[in-house]
Design a protein around this motif. Structure first.
Motif, short mmCIF file in Angstrom:
data_model
loop_
_atom_site.label_atom_id
_atom_site.label_comp_id
_atom_site.label_asym_id
_atom_site.label_seq_id
_atom_site.Cartn_x
_atom_site.Cartn_y
_atom_site.Cartn_z
N SER A 60 38.62 29.87 -14.56
CA SER A 60 37.52 28.89 -14.63
C SER A 60 36.22 29.54 -15.09
CB SER A 60 37.31 28.24 -13.27
OG SER A 60 38.39 27.42 -12.91
N HIS A 61 35.32 28.69 -15.55
CA HIS A 61 33.97 29.13 -15.88
C HIS A 61 33.13 29.02 -14.62
CE1 HIS A 61 30.11 29.65 -17.75
NE2 HIS A 61 29.72 28.44 -17.36
N TYR A 62 32.47 30.11 -14.24
CA TYR A 62 31.67 30.14 -13.02
C TYR A 62 30.19 29.96 -13.34
CZ TYR A 62 35.62 31.66 -10.17
OH TYR A 62 36.82 31.71 -9.52
N VAL A 63 29.51 29.29 -12.43
CA VAL A 63 28.06 29.12 -12.54
C VAL A 63 27.45 29.36 -11.17
CG1 VAL A 63 28.12 27.47 -14.45
CG2 VAL A 63 28.31 26.64 -12.09
N TYR A 64 26.19 29.65 -11.15
CA TYR A 64 25.45 29.75 -9.89
C TYR A 64 24.65 28.47 -9.75
CZ TYR A 64 22.99 31.89 -5.99
OH TYR A 64 22.51 32.17 -4.74
N PHE A 121 27.85 30.74 -6.05
CA PHE A 121 28.74 30.69 -7.20
C PHE A 121 29.79 29.61 -7.01
CE2 PHE A 121 27.16 35.07 -7.50
CZ PHE A 121 26.80 35.09 -8.85
N ALA A 122 30.13 28.94 -8.09
CA ALA A 122 31.13 27.88 -8.03
C ALA A 122 31.83 27.77 -9.38
CB ALA A 122 30.47 26.55 -7.66
N TYR A 123 33.03 27.24 -9.35
CA TYR A 123 33.72 26.93 -10.60
C TYR A 123 33.85 25.42 -10.72
CZ TYR A 123 38.02 26.31 -7.78
OH TYR A 123 38.95 25.89 -6.87
N PHE A 147 32.58 25.76 -4.52
CA PHE A 147 31.92 27.01 -4.18
C PHE A 147 32.94 28.06 -3.75
CE2 PHE A 147 28.43 24.07 -3.94
CZ PHE A 147 27.34 24.82 -4.38
N VAL A 148 32.64 29.32 -4.08
CA VAL A 148 33.52 30.43 -3.71
C VAL A 148 32.69 31.53 -3.07
CG1 VAL A 148 35.16 29.97 -5.59
CG2 VAL A 148 33.27 31.56 -5.97
N ASN A 149 33.36 32.35 -2.27
CA ASN A 149 32.77 33.56 -1.73
C ASN A 149 33.88 34.59 -1.62
OD1 ASN A 149 34.21 32.97 0.71
ND2 ASN A 149 32.53 31.63 1.34
N LYS A 150 33.58 35.75 -1.07
CA LYS A 150 34.61 36.79 -1.03
C LYS A 150 35.80 36.37 -0.17
CE LYS A 150 32.48 39.49 2.73
NZ LYS A 150 31.98 40.83 3.10
N GLY A 151 35.55 35.50 0.83
CA GLY A 151 36.64 35.00 1.66
C GLY A 151 37.61 34.13 0.88
#
Length: 222
Positions: A96-100, A153-155, A167-171
């Motif tokens: 996916s394309h990620y954006v903040y 950050f999210a895709y 939204f994503v994180n290291k978890g």
């Protein structure tokens, strides 16, 4: 350059699930070889197919055809269903394309100015600066900006023309990598059970840990 590169932990997470996915595919290929009773021909046949959907369909059909017990077939089919589900999630996380972005209570989103433009150029720490472009549907002003719910950050996913952000994180990546490890271990257990003619199909068990050999202390010189 992807905005995700500003967070080394997230980039490392993508690398981990990519490596775990490659390991899972190898385990599926070896499972096919076990069913075919041809250790080399199985992986060769598996990797000769470029599409993963066709690959897993082949492995599942080969495995299920060897099972005479309906319960065992059901358990095995459920395992392959989980792997297909993981594959879809993995594709979103890796490709996916990620954006903040920032998410507001009214459901709107705002994205930071793209990398290479304006304040983000060469300034990783400026990711958290409040330099927003307006939300979809109109410009944002301080007077109309609703309450912030979360940012990070999210895709994006598109479904029937509708765009949603996740939204994503290291978890997020750690949990997905763990799911890949578990399914891979289940595939290995399944291959072992078929290889020795053992049924029922074993449930997932903790993968044995690698015990470190005790270090030998060297005598100190007198």
């Amino acid at each position: 350059m992807s905005p995700l590169e500003y967070d080394p932990e997230l980039i490392a997470g993508i690398g981990l699930i990519t490596a775990r996915w490659a390991a899972l595919e190898r385990q599926l290929a070896e499972l096919l070889g076990t069913v075919m009773k041809a250790k080399t021909a199985g992986p060769n046949s598996y990797y000769a197919i470029g599409n993963f959907t066709q690959r897993i369909d082949l492995v599942q059909a080969a495995v299920v055809s060897t099972l005479t017990n309906a319960k065992h077939r059901k358990i095995t089919t459920a395992l392959f269903t989980k792997i297909r589900r993981i594959w879809k999630t993995r594709n979103y996380l890796v490709h996916s394309h990620y954006v903040y972005i920032a998410q507001y209570e009214d459901g709107t989103h705002s994205g930071l100015i793209a990398v290479g433009k304006g304040p983000l150029k060469g300034k990783p720490l400026s990711l958290r600066a409040k330099a927003f472009i307006g939300p979809v549907g109109g410009p944002m002003t301080e007077l109309t900006k609703p309450r912030l719910i979360q940012e990070g950050f999210a895709y994006s996913k598109r479904d029937n023309g509708r765009v949603t952000y996740h939204f994503v994180n290291k978890g997020t990546f750690a949990n997905h990598a763990e799911q890949l490890r578990k399914r891979g271990w289940q595939v290995t257990l399944l291959a072992r059970a078929i290889d020795v003619g053992r049924t029922p199909i074993p449930k997932a068990k903790p993968e044995p840990s690698r015990k470190k050999s005790p270090s030998r202390s060297r005598p100190h010189p007198q």
